[in-house]
Scaffold this motif. Sequence first.
Motif, PDB file in Angstrom:
ATOM      1  N   ARG A  82      10.446   9.359  -0.005  1.00 29.49           N
ATOM      2  CA  ARG A  82       9.936   9.497   1.368  1.00 29.49           C
ATOM      3  C   ARG A  82      10.610   8.399   2.182  1.00 29.49           C
ATOM      4  O   ARG A  82      11.141   7.436   1.600  1.00 29.49           O
ATOM      5  CB  ARG A  82       8.402   9.364   1.423  1.00 29.49           C
ATOM      6  CG  ARG A  82       7.896   8.084   0.827  1.00 29.49           C
ATOM      7  CD  ARG A  82       6.400   7.824   1.015  1.00 29.49           C
ATOM      8  NE  ARG A  82       6.177   6.401   0.721  1.00 29.49           N
ATOM      9  CZ  ARG A  82       5.158   5.675   1.110  1.00 29.49           C
ATOM     10  NH1 ARG A  82       4.198   6.234   1.822  1.00 29.49           N
ATOM     11  NH2 ARG A  82       5.059   4.398   0.795  1.00 29.49           N
ATOM     12  N   SER A  85       9.001   2.557   3.041  1.00 29.58           N
ATOM     13  CA  SER A  85       7.978   1.706   3.646  1.00 29.58           C
ATOM     14  C   SER A  85       8.655   0.525   4.334  1.00 29.58           C
ATOM     15  O   SER A  85       9.589  -0.066   3.793  1.00 29.58           O
ATOM     16  CB  SER A  85       7.016   1.200   2.578  1.00 29.58           C
ATOM     17  OG  SER A  85       6.258   0.111   3.080  1.00 29.58           O
ATOM     18  N   LEU A  88       6.625  -2.639   2.062  1.00 25.55           N
ATOM     19  CA  LEU A  88       6.721  -2.661   0.594  1.00 25.55           C
ATOM     20  C   LEU A  88       8.170  -2.614   0.133  1.00 25.55           C
ATOM     21  O   LEU A  88       8.565  -3.333  -0.782  1.00 25.55           O
ATOM     22  CB  LEU A  88       5.965  -1.450   0.020  1.00 25.55           C
ATOM     23  CG  LEU A  88       6.029  -1.284  -1.495  1.00 25.55           C
ATOM     24  CD1 LEU A  88       5.142  -2.306  -2.180  1.00 25.55           C
ATOM     25  CD2 LEU A  88       5.631   0.128  -1.910  1.00 25.55           C
ATOM     26  N   PHE A 176       2.035   6.386  -5.486  1.00 25.57           N
ATOM     27  CA  PHE A 176       2.116   5.534  -6.676  1.00 25.57           C
ATOM     28  C   PHE A 176       2.798   6.265  -7.840  1.00 25.57           C
ATOM     29  O   PHE A 176       3.481   5.639  -8.648  1.00 25.57           O
ATOM     30  CB  PHE A 176       0.733   5.003  -7.065  1.00 25.57           C
ATOM     31  CG  PHE A 176       0.294   3.854  -6.181  1.00 25.57           C
ATOM     32  CD1 PHE A 176       0.774   2.569  -6.405  1.00 25.57           C
ATOM     33  CD2 PHE A 176      -0.574   4.055  -5.108  1.00 25.57           C
ATOM     34  CE1 PHE A 176       0.392   1.508  -5.587  1.00 25.57           C
ATOM     35  CE2 PHE A 176      -0.955   2.994  -4.283  1.00 25.57           C
ATOM     36  CZ  PHE A 176      -0.470   1.718  -4.518  1.00 25.57           C
ATOM     37  N   SER A 238       1.630   2.666   5.873  1.00 31.94           N
ATOM     38  CA  SER A 238       1.449   1.734   4.753  1.00 31.94           C
ATOM     39  C   SER A 238      -0.027   1.477   4.467  1.00 31.94           C
ATOM     40  O   SER A 238      -0.428   1.377   3.305  1.00 31.94           O
ATOM     41  CB  SER A 238       2.162   0.403   5.034  1.00 31.94           C
ATOM     42  OG  SER A 238       3.546   0.547   4.845  1.00 31.94           O
ATOM     43  N   SER A 241      -1.320   4.422   2.677  1.00 29.26           N
ATOM     44  CA  SER A 241      -0.730   4.580   1.343  1.00 29.26           C
ATOM     45  C   SER A 241      -1.344   3.621   0.337  1.00 29.26           C
ATOM     46  O   SER A 241      -1.558   3.968  -0.821  1.00 29.26           O
ATOM     47  CB  SER A 241       0.780   4.293   1.386  1.00 29.26           C
ATOM     48  OG  SER A 241       1.429   5.121   2.311  1.00 29.26           O
ATOM     49  N   ALA A 242      -1.570   2.390   0.768  1.00 29.36           N
ATOM     50  CA  ALA A 242      -1.854   1.301  -0.167  1.00 29.36           C
ATOM     51  C   ALA A 242      -3.323   0.892  -0.205  1.00 29.36           C
ATOM     52  O   ALA A 242      -3.725   0.178  -1.123  1.00 29.36           O
ATOM     53  CB  ALA A 242      -1.006   0.079   0.190  1.00 29.36           C
TER      54      ALA A 242
HETATM   55  C1  OVV Z   1       1.557  -1.927  -1.779  1.00 31.91           C
HETATM   56  C2  OVV Z   1       1.915  -0.546  -1.357  1.00 31.91           C
HETATM   57  C3  OVV Z   1       1.695   0.498  -2.201  1.00 31.91           C
HETATM   58  C4  OVV Z   1       2.032   1.771  -1.803  1.00 31.91           C
HETATM   59  C5  OVV Z   1       2.588   2.001  -0.565  1.00 31.91           C
HETATM   60  C6  OVV Z   1       2.820   0.951   0.284  1.00 31.91           C
HETATM   61  C7  OVV Z   1       2.472  -0.329  -0.111  1.00 31.91           C
HETATM   62  C8  OVV Z   1       3.449   1.196   1.625  1.00 31.91           C
HETATM   63  O1  OVV Z   1       3.760   0.244   2.310  1.00 31.91           O
HETATM   64  O2  OVV Z   1       3.642   2.352   1.982  1.00 31.91           O
END
Ligand code: OVV
Length: 403
Positions: A82, A85, A88, A176, A238, A241-242
């Motif tokens: 995708r 980020s 990340l 993930f 983000s 997502s996280a």
């Molecule tokens: C720590 C984390 C896990 C999954 C996705 C993201 C960050 C993100 O920034 O999209």
Amino acid sequence: MNEHSDIPVLDVDPYAPENLADPYPMHTLMRDTGPVVRLKAYPTVVVCARHQEIHAVFNNAQTFISGAGVGLANFNTEEPFRPKSLILEADAPLHTATRAILSRVMSPKTVMQIRADFAAEAERVLDQALERNQANGSIDWMAEVANPFPLKVFADSIGIAAQGRENLLLYGDMVFNSMGPRNEVFEKSVERVIPVTQWIMQQCDRANLRPGGFGDQIWQAAEAGEITMEQAPMLVRSLLSAGLDTTINSLGNAIYALAHHPEEYAKLHADPSLARQAFEEALRWESTVQTFFRTANTDCEIAGIPIQAQTKVLCMLASANRDPRKWPNADTYDIARKPVGHTAFGTGIHGCVGQAIARLEGELILTALAKRVKRIEFAGPHSRRLNNTLRAFDTLPVRLVAA
Ligand code: OVV
């Protein structure tokens, strides 16, 4: 990979279902094989499974970069699954700018301000769970507590609508999973997420974010010129997502730890002020984010062992947290332990920017539980949701014995 020929090779697949289901024997093997090991099935990868090397890699972000992805794929040579980020999967200077924004949005002051609302909701969720438990003799901790609590409090904080929030779970699961290989676990999560991907991105639009919430504050930072207006929705993404699957499964892992250790739960019940450290120790004992990668930006070394540029470095965070070289009685869940230096949130400049909120959620749920419940028992077999990166549950049936 000739230059890695001195590094011992293991014929284990960290992404095989049996290792996802029970990673601990594999962690021990990896740690005891050496400070750096290779994997037969993944020739572009070296693995660190001991605390010392993982700490060193994560605290050298110039050499061990994130911008080439923190999963198995190397974004220098492979298309990201995708759009990357902005925090990340980014390095300085972009990471510096986005990190500053999210640090401010989720600052200690913010955590103080949200605490009362989060606490009230934790009490409400536990009251309701206990009612269901009285009626049915047991509950599914995931369905009754672990899923609904972050989906309420964290999604409210971001400022998204109430409807459709369960879509966030499918999205987080997919994100993930995408950090591992393109195995069946990953492909199935992609299939499930396709119908909701558009919904996820729509939630990142400014018009769909409550004024003043975390999402809107990101847009304000874009207005102020800290990032571009095109980057704002990506940084909101983000949070989506996280911030959910992680805390949700940490609440699952915490109750799993406590149900497995009635003597530890008894201490928590006797003194609910131990909730925060009981949660922290659960993060060490069952680390929700099991693995993250870095990418060697240049020829370098780990523990004196030469590593070639572009090597993916698989850091077994959950293994660092059970490393007997670091922790006395590493496999023992002990709520009196103060597991300072655990790597469940990572460490270094990419260390979880939301960790204070994650801890708040854990502390408040375990506090509300400890005040109401004198004993927790497993009420039947749990089912794991296998994920390439997360230690996760589908269902976790427990019986709560009221105090
Ligand atoms: C720590 C984390 C896990 C999954 C996705 C993201 C960050 C993100 O920034 O999209």
